[in-house]
Motif scaffolding. Structure first.
Motif, PDB file in Angstrom:
ATOM      1  N   PHE A  29     -47.575 116.911 103.367  1.00  0.00           N
ATOM      2  CA  PHE A  29     -47.882 118.344 103.332  1.00  0.00           C
ATOM      3  C   PHE A  29     -49.091 118.699 102.468  1.00  0.00           C
ATOM      4  O   PHE A  29     -49.925 119.515 102.876  1.00  0.00           O
ATOM      5  CB  PHE A  29     -46.651 119.133 102.892  1.00  0.00           C
ATOM      6  CG  PHE A  29     -45.588 119.225 103.954  1.00  0.00           C
ATOM      7  CD1 PHE A  29     -45.840 119.900 105.137  1.00  0.00           C
ATOM      8  CD2 PHE A  29     -44.359 118.630 103.790  1.00  0.00           C
ATOM      9  CE1 PHE A  29     -44.878 119.983 106.122  1.00  0.00           C
ATOM     10  CE2 PHE A  29     -43.392 118.709 104.768  1.00  0.00           C
ATOM     11  CZ  PHE A  29     -43.649 119.379 105.935  1.00  0.00           C
ATOM     12  N   PRO A  30     -49.237 118.136 101.257  1.00  0.00           N
ATOM     13  CA  PRO A  30     -50.444 118.464 100.473  1.00  0.00           C
ATOM     14  C   PRO A  30     -51.740 118.099 101.189  1.00  0.00           C
ATOM     15  O   PRO A  30     -52.781 118.723 100.942  1.00  0.00           O
ATOM     16  CB  PRO A  30     -50.258 117.633  99.200  1.00  0.00           C
ATOM     17  CG  PRO A  30     -48.791 117.423  99.082  1.00  0.00           C
ATOM     18  CD  PRO A  30     -48.304 117.286 100.488  1.00  0.00           C
ATOM     19  N   LEU A  31     -51.684 117.110 102.090  1.00  0.00           N
ATOM     20  CA  LEU A  31     -52.888 116.697 102.819  1.00  0.00           C
ATOM     21  C   LEU A  31     -53.332 117.744 103.834  1.00  0.00           C
ATOM     22  O   LEU A  31     -54.484 117.736 104.273  1.00  0.00           O
ATOM     23  CB  LEU A  31     -52.637 115.362 103.532  1.00  0.00           C
ATOM     24  CG  LEU A  31     -52.310 114.169 102.623  1.00  0.00           C
ATOM     25  CD1 LEU A  31     -51.980 112.944 103.453  1.00  0.00           C
ATOM     26  CD2 LEU A  31     -53.482 113.879 101.683  1.00  0.00           C
ATOM     27  N   ILE A  32     -52.396 118.615 104.211  1.00  0.00           N
ATOM     28  CA  ILE A  32     -52.741 119.668 105.179  1.00  0.00           C
ATOM     29  C   ILE A  32     -52.657 121.053 104.534  1.00  0.00           C
ATOM     30  O   ILE A  32     -52.556 122.064 105.222  1.00  0.00           O
ATOM     31  CB  ILE A  32     -51.852 119.589 106.441  1.00  0.00           C
ATOM     32  CG1 ILE A  32     -50.360 119.640 106.077  1.00  0.00           C
ATOM     33  CG2 ILE A  32     -52.159 118.324 107.219  1.00  0.00           C
ATOM     34  CD1 ILE A  32     -49.435 119.633 107.295  1.00  0.00           C
ATOM     35  N   GLY A  33     -52.686 121.070 103.195  1.00  0.00           N
ATOM     36  CA  GLY A  33     -52.776 122.333 102.476  1.00  0.00           C
ATOM     37  C   GLY A  33     -51.496 123.123 102.370  1.00  0.00           C
ATOM     38  O   GLY A  33     -51.535 124.344 102.178  1.00  0.00           O
ATOM     39  N   ILE A  34     -50.345 122.451 102.478  1.00  0.00           N
ATOM     40  CA  ILE A  34     -49.052 123.129 102.387  1.00  0.00           C
ATOM     41  C   ILE A  34     -48.320 122.636 101.149  1.00  0.00           C
ATOM     42  O   ILE A  34     -48.220 121.436 100.911  1.00  0.00           O
ATOM     43  CB  ILE A  34     -48.200 122.875 103.649  1.00  0.00           C
ATOM     44  CG1 ILE A  34     -48.908 123.424 104.885  1.00  0.00           C
ATOM     45  CG2 ILE A  34     -46.821 123.516 103.497  1.00  0.00           C
ATOM     46  CD1 ILE A  34     -48.200 123.131 106.187  1.00  0.00           C
ATOM     47  N   GLU A  35     -47.797 123.574 100.355  1.00  0.00           N
ATOM     48  CA  GLU A  35     -47.102 123.228  99.122  1.00  0.00           C
ATOM     49  C   GLU A  35     -45.609 123.025  99.404  1.00  0.00           C
ATOM     50  O   GLU A  35     -44.800 123.954  99.307  1.00  0.00           O
ATOM     51  CB  GLU A  35     -47.291 124.335  98.066  1.00  0.00           C
ATOM     52  CG  GLU A  35     -46.753 123.988  96.686  1.00  0.00           C
ATOM     53  CD  GLU A  35     -47.505 122.864  96.004  1.00  0.00           C
ATOM     54  OE1 GLU A  35     -46.944 122.258  95.083  1.00  0.00           O
ATOM     55  OE2 GLU A  35     -48.666 122.599  96.394  1.00  0.00           O
ATOM     56  N   LYS A  36     -45.258 121.817  99.821  1.00  0.00           N
ATOM     57  CA  LYS A  36     -43.866 121.449 100.051  1.00  0.00           C
ATOM     58  C   LYS A  36     -43.613 120.106  99.383  1.00  0.00           C
ATOM     59  O   LYS A  36     -44.510 119.263  99.311  1.00  0.00           O
ATOM     60  CB  LYS A  36     -43.554 121.339 101.547  1.00  0.00           C
ATOM     61  CG  LYS A  36     -43.459 122.655 102.288  1.00  0.00           C
ATOM     62  CD  LYS A  36     -43.006 122.428 103.722  1.00  0.00           C
ATOM     63  CE  LYS A  36     -42.922 123.727 104.499  1.00  0.00           C
ATOM     64  NZ  LYS A  36     -42.458 123.494 105.894  1.00  0.00           N
ATOM     65  N   HIS A  37     -42.375 119.918  98.944  1.00  0.00           N
ATOM     66  CA  HIS A  37     -42.028 118.683  98.261  1.00  0.00           C
ATOM     67  C   HIS A  37     -40.798 118.072  98.901  1.00  0.00           C
ATOM     68  O   HIS A  37     -39.892 118.779  99.348  1.00  0.00           O
ATOM     69  CB  HIS A  37     -41.769 118.940  96.774  1.00  0.00           C
ATOM     70  CG  HIS A  37     -42.926 119.576  96.071  1.00  0.00           C
ATOM     71  ND1 HIS A  37     -44.059 118.867  95.748  1.00  0.00           N
ATOM     72  CD2 HIS A  37     -43.141 120.853  95.664  1.00  0.00           C
ATOM     73  CE1 HIS A  37     -44.912 119.679  95.133  1.00  0.00           C
ATOM     74  NE2 HIS A  37     -44.384 120.884  95.088  1.00  0.00           N
ATOM     75  N   PRO A  38     -40.725 116.751  98.939  1.00  0.00           N
ATOM     76  CA  PRO A  38     -39.574 116.093  99.562  1.00  0.00           C
ATOM     77  C   PRO A  38     -38.325 116.191  98.700  1.00  0.00           C
ATOM     78  O   PRO A  38     -38.404 116.387  97.479  1.00  0.00           O
ATOM     79  CB  PRO A  38     -40.034 114.640  99.687  1.00  0.00           C
ATOM     80  CG  PRO A  38     -41.025 114.473  98.571  1.00  0.00           C
ATOM     81  CD  PRO A  38     -41.718 115.801  98.431  1.00  0.00           C
ATOM     82  N   ILE A  39     -37.168 116.062  99.340  1.00  0.00           N
ATOM     83  CA  ILE A  39     -35.904 116.006  98.616  1.00  0.00           C
ATOM     84  C   ILE A  39     -35.629 114.574  98.171  1.00  0.00           C
ATOM     85  O   ILE A  39     -35.207 114.322  97.047  1.00  0.00           O
ATOM     86  CB  ILE A  39     -34.750 116.512  99.506  1.00  0.00           C
ATOM     87  CG1 ILE A  39     -34.986 117.948  99.949  1.00  0.00           C
ATOM     88  CG2 ILE A  39     -33.414 116.408  98.769  1.00  0.00           C
ATOM     89  CD1 ILE A  39     -33.994 118.453 100.978  1.00  0.00           C
ATOM     90  N   PHE A  40     -35.873 113.644  99.070  1.00  0.00           N
ATOM     91  CA  PHE A  40     -35.517 112.249  98.833  1.00  0.00           C
ATOM     92  C   PHE A  40     -36.762 111.367  98.787  1.00  0.00           C
ATOM     93  O   PHE A  40     -37.778 111.672  99.406  1.00  0.00           O
ATOM     94  CB  PHE A  40     -34.579 111.745  99.933  1.00  0.00           C
ATOM     95  CG  PHE A  40     -33.283 112.497 100.021  1.00  0.00           C
ATOM     96  CD1 PHE A  40     -32.312 112.342  99.051  1.00  0.00           C
ATOM     97  CD2 PHE A  40     -33.034 113.367 101.074  1.00  0.00           C
ATOM     98  CE1 PHE A  40     -31.111 113.042  99.120  1.00  0.00           C
ATOM     99  CE2 PHE A  40     -31.840 114.067 101.160  1.00  0.00           C
ATOM    100  CZ  PHE A  40     -30.880 113.903 100.181  1.00  0.00           C
ATOM    101  N   THR A  41     -36.644 110.257  98.095  1.00  0.00           N
ATOM    102  CA  THR A  41     -37.725 109.282  98.042  1.00  0.00           C
ATOM    103  C   THR A  41     -37.785 108.504  99.357  1.00  0.00           C
ATOM    104  O   THR A  41     -36.849 108.531 100.170  1.00  0.00           O
ATOM    105  CB  THR A  41     -37.513 108.284  96.896  1.00  0.00           C
ATOM    106  OG1 THR A  41     -36.335 107.509  97.159  1.00  0.00           O
ATOM    107  CG2 THR A  41     -37.345 109.014  95.560  1.00  0.00           C
ATOM    108  N   PHE A  42     -38.878 107.794  99.548  1.00  0.00           N
ATOM    109  CA  PHE A  42     -39.018 106.925 100.720  1.00  0.00           C
ATOM    110  C   PHE A  42     -37.881 105.906 100.766  1.00  0.00           C
ATOM    111  O   PHE A  42     -37.275 105.667 101.822  1.00  0.00           O
ATOM    112  CB  PHE A  42     -40.370 106.218 100.659  1.00  0.00           C
ATOM    113  CG  PHE A  42     -40.610 105.214 101.755  1.00  0.00           C
ATOM    114  CD1 PHE A  42     -40.711 105.608 103.083  1.00  0.00           C
ATOM    115  CD2 PHE A  42     -40.742 103.867 101.449  1.00  0.00           C
ATOM    116  CE1 PHE A  42     -40.947 104.675 104.088  1.00  0.00           C
ATOM    117  CE2 PHE A  42     -40.986 102.935 102.439  1.00  0.00           C
ATOM    118  CZ  PHE A  42     -41.076 103.337 103.762  1.00  0.00           C
ATOM    119  N   GLU A  43     -37.553 105.310  99.632  1.00  0.00           N
ATOM    120  CA  GLU A  43     -36.492 104.305  99.573  1.00  0.00           C
ATOM    121  C   GLU A  43     -35.138 104.901  99.926  1.00  0.00           C
ATOM    122  O   GLU A  43     -34.323 104.247 100.598  1.00  0.00           O
ATOM    123  CB  GLU A  43     -36.450 103.670  98.184  1.00  0.00           C
ATOM    124  CG  GLU A  43     -37.639 102.785  97.849  1.00  0.00           C
ATOM    125  CD  GLU A  43     -38.922 103.555  97.557  1.00  0.00           C
ATOM    126  OE1 GLU A  43     -40.006 102.956  97.643  1.00  0.00           O
ATOM    127  OE2 GLU A  43     -38.832 104.775  97.254  1.00  0.00           O
TER     128      GLU A  43
END
Length: 296
Positions: free
Chosen positions: A57-71
């Motif tokens: 999301f930051p790469l496309i200008g949107i302020e969102k954060h994930p809940i879970f890690t990749f792992e």
């Protein structure tokens, strides 16, 4: 389950592959993945999932954060009996690919026999690619699923995030189709809890937007489950306004620093409060522990 970096594969048989954002593996995501597993079994093919490793999301200008890690997401996907995950650590150039460019990228690396996705899935620059484009490219054995609904509203990652930000663990569980569980490595803390007779294990909050407060939780470690209470947020009685996740594990003695544990949230218990001193805080924690014992 095999995990492949798409940059390092060529002509790999993906069989039936599930497409989606899969940032929290909620009920809708699970249905798309489970359908891919089912179709793969019917046709004697492997089942696969396409996954972004990073937060795009930051790469496309949107302020969102994930809940879970990749792992953590890999763990949830593996629980659904998927054979392969093909991931990409996307950059702006990848996200700028046209829909046809995205399809060509996949065809240059994977042998895809069919796919599953939700009806609202989109891909390529500005989300121009639609399920119909996937059908034309990989449509031999495919399924486009209807939106997953709960209480007449689409199940989405944003609904899960909203529930967690409100401390509504029951709602989050319903949308996820499982308990809300974090799999994290125990970090070094201030050791204030140990000084008060309540030694705790500590985790970074990262970008998790969970309502601050005290929760009833449980910890899974070494094949056993322990009751616990968890403070999410600051420690104002000690003048510490940095945020972390701090858990007191009932009826356990041992050093867990550096080990990975599973922390399951069961219920929001109370708000964080500033106490007049350590004695008052200890008295409150003792009440919290008794309430946790009575909870189940």
């Amino acid at each position: 389950m095999n995990v492949f970096d798409l940059e390092n594969v060529k002509d790999q048989n993906a069989g039936i592959i599930a497409f989606g954002f899969f940032d929290c593996i909620h009920l809708g995501h699970r249905q798309v993945i489970q359908k891919a597993v089912s179709l793969a079994k019917q046709h004697g093919e492997p089942s696969s999932v396409f996954l972004f490793k990073n937060n795009i999301f930051p790469l496309i200008g949107i302020e969102k954060h994930p809940i879970f890690t990749f792992e953590e997401r890999l763990r949830f996907i593996e629980e659904l009996q998927v054979d392969n995950v093909f991931y990409i650590d996307a950059d702006k150039s990848f996200l700028s690919l046209s829909p046809q460019g995205f399809l060509d990228y996949l065809k240059g690396r994977l042998v895809i026999k069919g796919f599953t996705c939700g009806e609202d899935f989109s891909f390529g620059q500005n989300g121009q690619g639609k399920p119909a484009d996937l059908l034309r490219a990989f449509g031999n054995t495919s399924a486009i699923l209807d939106l997953c609904m709960s209480n007449r509203e689409k199940v989405s990652s944003e609904r899960v995030k909203r529930a967690l930000s409100e401390g509504d663990i029951a709602c989050a569980e319903k949308l996820l189709g499982r308990h809300f569980t974090l799999h994290r490595t125990v970090a070094m803390g201030r050791k204030d809890g140990a000084k008060m007779g309540f030694p705790t294990i500590n985790f970074s909050m990262d970008m998790l937007r969970l309502k601050k407060g005290v929760y009833f939780t449980e910890v899974q470690l070494e094949g056993k489950t322990f009751r616990s209470i968890t403070n999410v947020g600051e420690h104002p009685t000690f003048g510490d306004y940095s945020c972390n996740i701090e858990t007191y594990v009932l009826d356990f003695a041992g050093d867990l620093y550096g080990k990975e544990v599973a922390l399951t949230f069961l219920k929001y218990h109370r708000e964080i409060r500033t106490f007049a001193g350590v004695d008052a805080l200890v008295a409150q924690i003792s009440q919290d522990v008794n309430a946790r014992r009575d909870y189940d």
